[in-house]
Design an enzyme around this catalytic site. Structure first.
Site, PDB file in Angstrom:
ATOM      1  N   HIS A 130      21.164  11.148 -10.645  1.00 27.98           N
ATOM      2  CA  HIS A 130      22.738  10.311 -10.807  1.00 27.98           C
ATOM      3  C   HIS A 130      23.598  11.495 -11.203  1.00 27.98           C
ATOM      4  O   HIS A 130      23.187  12.432 -12.098  1.00 27.98           O
ATOM      5  CB  HIS A 130      22.498   9.238 -11.850  1.00 27.98           C
ATOM      6  CG  HIS A 130      21.626   8.201 -11.327  1.00 27.98           C
ATOM      7  ND1 HIS A 130      21.859   6.776 -11.970  1.00 27.98           N
ATOM      8  CD2 HIS A 130      20.978   7.890 -10.207  1.00 27.98           C
ATOM      9  CE1 HIS A 130      21.059   5.886 -11.281  1.00 27.98           C
ATOM     10  NE2 HIS A 130      20.523   6.691 -10.346  1.00 27.98           N
TER      11      HIS A 130
ATOM     12  N   GLU B  28      25.394  11.763 -14.019  1.00 31.44           N
ATOM     13  CA  GLU B  28      24.999  11.998 -15.620  1.00 31.44           C
ATOM     14  C   GLU B  28      23.816  13.025 -15.459  1.00 31.44           C
ATOM     15  O   GLU B  28      23.966  14.214 -16.461  1.00 31.44           O
ATOM     16  CB  GLU B  28      24.991  10.571 -16.222  1.00 31.44           C
ATOM     17  CG  GLU B  28      25.876   9.771 -16.194  1.00 31.44           C
ATOM     18  CD  GLU B  28      25.624   8.418 -15.050  1.00 31.44           C
ATOM     19  OE1 GLU B  28      25.408   8.918 -13.744  1.00 31.44           O
ATOM     20  OE2 GLU B  28      25.975   7.294 -15.504  1.00 31.44           O
TER      21      GLU B  28
ATOM     22  N   CYS C 175      23.664   3.648 -16.146  1.00 31.30           N
ATOM     23  CA  CYS C 175      22.503   2.891 -16.132  1.00 31.30           C
ATOM     24  C   CYS C 175      21.620   3.112 -17.162  1.00 31.30           C
ATOM     25  O   CYS C 175      21.747   4.067 -18.056  1.00 31.30           O
ATOM     26  CB  CYS C 175      21.691   3.068 -14.635  1.00 31.30           C
ATOM     27  SG  CYS C 175      20.849   4.577 -14.855  1.00 31.30           S
TER      28      CYS C 175
ATOM     29  N   CYS D  49      20.123   6.861 -17.451  1.00 28.31           N
ATOM     30  CA  CYS D  49      21.000   7.679 -17.744  1.00 28.31           C
ATOM     31  C   CYS D  49      21.549   7.567 -19.268  1.00 28.31           C
ATOM     32  O   CYS D  49      21.542   8.476 -19.872  1.00 28.31           O
ATOM     33  CB  CYS D  49      22.493   7.601 -16.639  1.00 28.31           C
ATOM     34  SG  CYS D  49      22.001   8.307 -15.196  1.00 28.31           S
TER      35      CYS D  49
END
Length: 149
Positions: free
Chosen positions: A53, A55, A83, A86
């Site tokens: 992801h 992040e 999410c 993260c």
């Protein structure tokens, strides 16, 4: 010292992710002096890595560049509410401030769903600012998914 948003750079990364066929989420990690340390968009499909992801990618890049496992006094800009995975990584990295654009009612982990930072087991809670460039961030996501339906 005046506030400078880096959400425009995060949106650039999100658009680049969409162009690669990735879910359009972008992130920018900023040092205490305001310098951009890392920027990335989602790369889960490209890297065949469910943890890739935006992040996580910027946290990894910044930690590697600094030779540090934590990023206190650093700020993170993300186009979509992180999410749970993260949000936890952000806490573990000890990021000072989290700025995000669009909320994520389906998969968010900050203000939605498990609300990671509300748990007593969470050792570090960043300052949270939501809704930066929210309309632009949400429109990018809606457009991306509308094209696939």
């Amino acid at each position: 010292m005046s506030f400078t948003s880096h959400m425009d750079l995060a949106l650039e990364e999100a658009r680049a992710a969409a162009a690669r066929g990735e879910v359009p989420v972008g992130a920018v990690l900023v040092a205490p002096d305001g310098a951009v340390l890392a920027r990335a968009g989602n790369r889960t499909r490209e890297l065949n890595d469910p943890t890739a992801h935006a992040e996580v990618l910027v946290i990894r890049a910044a930690c590697a560049a600094l030779g540090a496992e934590r990023l206190p006094d650093h700020d993170l800009y993300v186009t979509l509410e992180p999410c749970p995975m993260c949000a936890t990584a952000i806490s573990f990295a000890r990021i000072r401030r989290l700025y995000f654009g669009a909320s994520d009612p389906k998969s968010g982990g900050v203000g939605q769903g498990p609300r990671i930072y509300a748990h007593s087991q969470c050792h570090h809670v960043p300052e949270i600012y939501e809704g930066l460039a929210e309309a632009d961030c949400a429109a990018l996501l809606k457009s991306f998914f509308a094209e696939r339906r």
